[in-house]
Design a protein around this motif. Structure first.
Motif, PDB file in Angstrom:
ATOM      1  N   ARG A   1       0.967  -1.286   0.113  1.00 20.40           N
ATOM      2  CA  ARG A   1       0.070   0.171   0.107  1.00 20.40           C
ATOM      3  C   ARG A   1       0.998   1.243  -0.109  1.00 20.40           C
ATOM      4  NH1 ARG A   1      -5.341   1.199   0.780  1.00 20.40           N
ATOM      5  NH2 ARG A   1      -5.696   3.039   1.576  1.00 20.40           N
ATOM      6  N   PRO A   2       0.455   2.342  -0.737  1.00 20.25           N
ATOM      7  CA  PRO A   2       1.392   3.615  -0.846  1.00 20.25           C
ATOM      8  C   PRO A   2       1.324   4.163   0.731  1.00 20.25           C
ATOM      9  CG  PRO A   2      -0.741   3.809  -1.936  1.00 20.25           C
ATOM     10  CD  PRO A   2      -0.724   2.459  -1.912  1.00 20.25           C
ATOM     11  N   TYR A   3       2.450   4.712   0.981  1.00 21.59           N
ATOM     12  CA  TYR A   3       2.844   5.034   2.296  1.00 21.59           C
ATOM     13  C   TYR A   3       2.740   6.797   2.314  1.00 21.59           C
ATOM     14  CZ  TYR A   3       3.842   0.413   4.120  1.00 21.59           C
ATOM     15  OH  TYR A   3       3.804  -0.778   4.409  1.00 21.59           O
ATOM     16  N   MET A   4       2.805   7.315   3.271  1.00 20.17           N
ATOM     17  CA  MET A   4       2.844   8.651   3.384  1.00 20.17           C
ATOM     18  C   MET A   4       3.897   9.370   2.197  1.00 20.17           C
ATOM     19  SD  MET A   4       4.484  11.338   6.190  1.00 20.17           S
ATOM     20  CE  MET A   4       4.266  13.297   5.994  1.00 20.17           C
ATOM     21  N   LEU A   5       5.222   8.805   2.380  1.00 24.56           N
ATOM     22  CA  LEU A   5       6.300   9.357   1.461  1.00 24.56           C
ATOM     23  C   LEU A   5       5.931   9.121   0.054  1.00 24.56           C
ATOM     24  CD1 LEU A   5       9.339   8.714   3.687  1.00 24.56           C
ATOM     25  CD2 LEU A   5       8.356  10.967   3.152  1.00 24.56           C
ATOM     26  N   ASP A   6       5.409   8.048  -0.212  1.00 26.99           N
ATOM     27  CA  ASP A   6       4.984   7.650  -1.571  1.00 26.99           C
ATOM     28  C   ASP A   6       3.956   8.817  -2.133  1.00 26.99           C
ATOM     29  OD1 ASP A   6       6.305   5.376  -1.884  1.00 26.99           O
ATOM     30  OD2 ASP A   6       4.649   4.380  -0.364  1.00 26.99           O
ATOM     31  N   TYR A   7       2.869   9.123  -1.426  1.00 29.59           N
ATOM     32  CA  TYR A   7       1.810  10.362  -1.634  1.00 29.59           C
ATOM     33  C   TYR A   7       2.721  11.521  -1.683  1.00 29.59           C
ATOM     34  CZ  TYR A   7      -2.135   7.099  -0.853  1.00 29.59           C
ATOM     35  OH  TYR A   7      -2.921   6.004  -1.153  1.00 29.59           O
ATOM     36  N   ILE A   8       3.697  11.593  -1.071  1.00 22.80           N
ATOM     37  CA  ILE A   8       4.385  13.068  -1.127  1.00 22.80           C
ATOM     38  C   ILE A   8       4.972  13.215  -2.237  1.00 22.80           C
ATOM     39  CG2 ILE A   8       6.076  14.418  -0.062  1.00 22.80           C
ATOM     40  CD1 ILE A   8       5.236  13.581   2.545  1.00 22.80           C
ATOM     41  N   GLY A   9       5.603  11.996  -2.724  1.00 24.62           N
ATOM     42  CA  GLY A   9       6.461  12.008  -4.248  1.00 24.62           C
ATOM     43  C   GLY A   9       5.412  12.336  -5.384  1.00 24.62           C
ATOM     44  N   HIS A  10       4.122  12.038  -5.278  1.00 26.25           N
ATOM     45  CA  HIS A  10       3.413  12.147  -6.187  1.00 26.25           C
ATOM     46  C   HIS A  10       2.438  13.460  -6.100  1.00 26.25           C
ATOM     47  CE1 HIS A  10       3.749   8.207  -8.478  1.00 26.25           C
ATOM     48  NE2 HIS A  10       3.674   7.647  -7.147  1.00 26.25           N
ATOM     49  N   CYS A  11       1.982  13.868  -5.115  1.00 29.49           N
ATOM     50  CA  CYS A  11       1.305  14.697  -4.903  1.00 29.49           C
ATOM     51  C   CYS A  11       1.830  16.403  -4.702  1.00 29.49           C
ATOM     52  CB  CYS A  11       0.393  14.695  -4.007  1.00 29.49           C
ATOM     53  SG  CYS A  11      -0.636  13.052  -3.799  1.00 29.49           S
ATOM     54  N   PHE A  12       2.954  16.340  -4.291  1.00 25.31           N
ATOM     55  CA  PHE A  12       3.752  17.619  -3.804  1.00 25.31           C
ATOM     56  C   PHE A  12       4.869  18.052  -4.473  1.00 25.31           C
ATOM     57  CE2 PHE A  12       0.972  16.085  -0.323  1.00 25.31           C
ATOM     58  CZ  PHE A  12       0.353  17.168   0.286  1.00 25.31           C
ATOM     59  N   ARG A  13       5.269  19.114  -4.443  1.00 24.36           N
ATOM     60  CA  ARG A  13       6.654  19.422  -5.018  1.00 24.36           C
ATOM     61  C   ARG A  13       7.670  20.208  -3.834  1.00 24.36           C
ATOM     62  NH1 ARG A  13       6.473  23.110 -10.158  1.00 24.36           N
ATOM     63  NH2 ARG A  13       8.786  22.597  -9.669  1.00 24.36           N
ATOM     64  N   ASN A  14       8.643  19.856  -4.222  1.00 28.22           N
ATOM     65  CA  ASN A  14       9.710  20.463  -3.395  1.00 28.22           C
ATOM     66  C   ASN A  14       9.762  20.119  -1.713  1.00 28.22           C
ATOM     67  OD1 ASN A  14      10.932  21.832  -5.611  1.00 28.22           O
ATOM     68  ND2 ASN A  14       9.386  23.578  -5.329  1.00 28.22           N
ATOM     69  N   PHE A  15       9.604  18.944  -1.637  1.00 31.64           N
ATOM     70  CA  PHE A  15       9.505  18.324  -0.134  1.00 31.64           C
ATOM     71  C   PHE A  15      10.588  18.455   0.666  1.00 31.64           C
ATOM     72  CE2 PHE A  15       9.788  14.863   2.930  1.00 31.64           C
ATOM     73  CZ  PHE A  15       8.654  15.444   3.947  1.00 31.64           C
ATOM     74  N   LEU A  16      10.607  19.426   1.868  1.00 31.45           N
ATOM     75  CA  LEU A  16      12.066  19.370   2.557  1.00 31.45           C
ATOM     76  C   LEU A  16      11.851  18.836   3.770  1.00 31.45           C
ATOM     77  CD1 LEU A  16      14.811  20.590   2.664  1.00 31.45           C
ATOM     78  CD2 LEU A  16      13.856  22.837   3.223  1.00 31.45           C
ATOM     79  N   GLU A  17      12.140  18.057   4.325  1.00 34.61           N
ATOM     80  CA  GLU A  17      12.135  17.305   5.536  1.00 34.61           C
ATOM     81  C   GLU A  17      12.995  17.913   6.863  1.00 34.61           C
ATOM     82  OE1 GLU A  17      12.366  12.933   5.849  1.00 34.61           O
ATOM     83  OE2 GLU A  17      11.868  13.036   7.899  1.00 34.61           O
ATOM     84  N   ILE A  18      12.000  18.089   7.756  1.00 32.63           N
ATOM     85  CA  ILE A  18      12.616  18.782   9.163  1.00 32.63           C
ATOM     86  C   ILE A  18      12.338  17.809  10.176  1.00 32.63           C
ATOM     87  CG2 ILE A  18      12.239  20.981   8.579  1.00 32.63           C
ATOM     88  CD1 ILE A  18       9.805  21.115   9.720  1.00 32.63           C
ATOM     89  N   HIS A  19      13.421  17.750  11.201  1.00 30.52           N
ATOM     90  CA  HIS A  19      13.494  16.582  12.161  1.00 30.52           C
ATOM     91  C   HIS A  19      13.472  17.122  13.689  1.00 30.52           C
ATOM     92  CE1 HIS A  19      14.674  13.513   9.272  1.00 30.52           C
ATOM     93  NE2 HIS A  19      15.126  14.489   8.767  1.00 30.52           N
TER      94      HIS A  19
END
Lengths: 282, 323
Positions: free
Chosen positions: B69-87
């Motif tokens: 099943r697609p997980y959060m990061l799979d959806y982010i790759g498809h739906c959003f641009r310029n993802f920048l992770e913060i920790h």
């Protein structure tokens, strides 16, 4: 004398012959104690300070000024929205709980006075379906917070609950959000909320209103936590240390402000309320 | 060749594997093979429709947990641009089951917060099977407060079996961390859209679940306790999980009916795991449609609407005749 706060599980299962009626055996120290003496002592063992669980009505009697408590929303009842049946029907479980407690649900809410200070009070009843939170408990706790907001009064909540009520499904889960939202408004208005944790306070009740007090008080020895000890043991596959998830453990880890014995609870609440009330935004 | 499938997917997968074999035989010369391929494709379509229009709640639970099943990061790759992770929660440690970051949705800058499971063994351990510790919820809260400060809308993704039940989690206040998020999200001064993409497991899910619009993927589940947990407590038998899933009514159509969610996001036939891109396209469309009106809504109205949404959830009977 050593103070024993936890129930000795293994030993207490052994049958000891006790004369009917006037004498009971303490769950913790296993001493035979005189019942009227225990009752006079707010249901605390006179030998070892073990705090027996008490019904909501008795709790209200112990903390409010005599004759000041006025209950509201006492006509609210749960609905079996899911037609839930496990080993018993949910409607039958509700009937039994009503019969056993003489009450309609697992919480009592109302207005009252503590040493002359007006408050809104909400007390969960462990005797009614383990104090579990379904729609009615969530609704009444939220109502208590809203009443405190409208009447410009402090809120005091006593928790005693195994958590969210499974028989009402995801609607029970949403009561956590509902009570949290009502407390957010109370907090925004700078009105005090004091949460008192009693044995046990776990699951969805711990993970919502019970842990959100401006001041959080716990009774000695109360079991307080998110996951039940059995679930944790199964997950990590090891025995839990003695005293894990007890009030003293929470105090040590910075999760509660203080542990207060039942005999000092009313005086302590009064003292805190005198510091926190009277500052709210009108 | 599809290697990971659920029991009820088997008839579909068997036919698909045969179709694969036939397609490999097909060199364009044999008319019989072509005909056979066409027949098989129609048959697959028919069976897939049959299976997926009669799913039990337990089967949907299995789909929600499907290893592909697609997980959060799979959806982010498809739906959003310029993802920048913060920790990090700035207090104890970074909790990998909770992922946060900046991203753009059709030109709208947003903050994303969600739960991430792992695909292989190493990832699963790293992500703690999608079960957050208190520091995960506190990281989420820190990011929400930043979103409020800089007026960025928040989108959360829910996909967890539940908050982690461990000794450390209890020591660091799992219940307080969850409770705090419920309170803070209820009055956070920025729009929040919630998407339940897989497993919505109990308080650990709800701790990211208070928002203005609640979306739920067609084959996701959202429950007060896992069916296994419910079965073990009420029936004292985890084998009764199937019955528990049925009793608790934990699917998207159930929860739409009870007013717990606002919108069901359709999945491609056969489930999101069979076509990540199609599932992501549907989620993206739903996110755009729900988020943009919220961004232009006056704040007092937004917060009042959010309050009333959760305030009204529940089923109550009053003697006075009111409901």
């Amino acid at each position: 004398m050593a103070i024993r706060l936890f129930r000795k599980k293994d030993e207490s299962d052994k049958k000891i012959k006790i004369p009917e009626g006037m004498w009971i055996k303490c769950d913790a120290c296993l001493e035979i104690i005189y019942k009227p003496e225990v009752e006079r002592n707010l249901n605390v063992c006179p030998k070892c300070v073990y705090h027996f669980r008490i019904p909501a009505t008795e709790r209200i009697r112990a903390v409010t000024d005599e004759g000041t408590f006025a209950e509201f929303a006492d006509d609210m009842e749960s609905v079996d929205v899911l037609n839930f049946v496990d080993t018993k029907k949910y409607v039958d479980r509700l009937k039994e709980a009503k019969k056993k407690t003489g009450r309609k649900e697992a919480v009592i809410v109302g207005k009252g006075k503590i040493n002359g200070i007006d408050i809104v009070l909400s007390v969960l009843d462990f005797e009614f379906q383990g104090g579990s939170m379904g729609s009615v408990v969530g609704e009444k706790v939220a109502m208590a917070a809203e009443t405190a907001l409208e009447s410009h009064l402090p809120l005091v909540v006593f928790s005693a609950s195994g958590g969210a009520r499974m028989q009402e499904g995801t609607l029970s889960l949403m009561q956590m959000a509902k009570t949290g939202a009502a407390l957010a408004r109370l907090s925004d208005a700078r009105l005090p909320y004091i949460s008192v944790l009693t044995d046990p306070t776990t699951g969805g009740v711990a993970a919502s209103f019970a842990m959100l007090g401006d001041v959080i008080i716990s009774e000695p020895g109360a079991l307080v936590g998110f996951a039940g000890p059995r679930v944790i043991e199964q997950t990590i596959k090891q025995k839990l240390p003695e005293g894990f998830q007890r009030a003293e453990f929470l105090l040590e880890h910075g999760m509660v402000d203080m542990i207060v014995e039942r005999s000092r609870l009313k005086a302590t609440l009064t003292q805190i309320l005198r510091y926190l009330s009277g500052h709210g935004d009108r | 060749m599809i290697l990971q499938y659920l029991d009820f997917e088997r008839p579909i997968v068997d036919l698909e594997n045969r179709l694969d074999q036939l397609k490999r035989l097909d060199d364009g010369t044999d008319k019989g093979v072509k005909e056979e391929i066409g027949k098989l494709e129609r048959k697959i379509g028919k069976i897939r429709k049959e299976v997926f229009s009669n799913l039990t709640r337990w089967q949907i639970t299995q789909l929600a947990r499907h290893p592909n099943r697609p997980y959060m990061l799979d959806y982010i790759g498809h739906c959003f641009r310029n993802f920048l992770e913060i920790h990090g929660d700035r207090a104890f440690r970074d909790d990998p089951p909770v992922v946060c970051g900046f991203a753009e949705l059709e030109g709208q800058r947003v903050l994303l917060i969600g739960q991430q499971k792992g695909r292989n063994t190493n990832e699963k351990i790293h992500r703690n099977f999608g079960m957050a510790n208190p520091e995960g919820y506190r990281k989420a809260l820190r990011v929400m407060k930043m979103a409020e400060k800089f007026r960025l809308p928040v989108i959360t993704f829910i996909d967890t079996p539940g908050a982690f039940p461990g000794i450390g989690a209890e020591e660091r206040g799992q219940s307080e961390a969850i409770a705090r998020n419920l309170l803070e999200m209820a009055h956070l001064k920025t729009p929040i859209v919630v998407a339940v993409i897989g497993e919505g497991g109990s308080g650990g899910a709800l701790a990211l679940g208070v928002g203005d619009e609640i979306l739920m993927m067609e084959h996701a589940v959202y429950s007060v306790i896992s069916p296994e947990g419910c079965a073990s407590i009420l029936w004292r038998d985890t084998a009764k999980a199937e019955v528990a899933a049925e009793m608790m009514k934990i699917t998207a159509p159930d929860l739409k009916k009870f007013g717990v969610i606002d919108r069901i996001v359709p999945e491609p036939l056969g489930g999101a795991h069979r076509d990540h891109k199609a599932a992501a396209d549907a989620l993206k469309a739903a996110l755009v449609e729900t988020l943009f009106p919220l961004v232009s809504m006056p704040l007092p109205q937004l917060l009042d609407r959010r309050y009333r949404k959760f305030r009204e959830m529940g089923a109550i009977k009053r003697k006075a005749g009111g409901a």
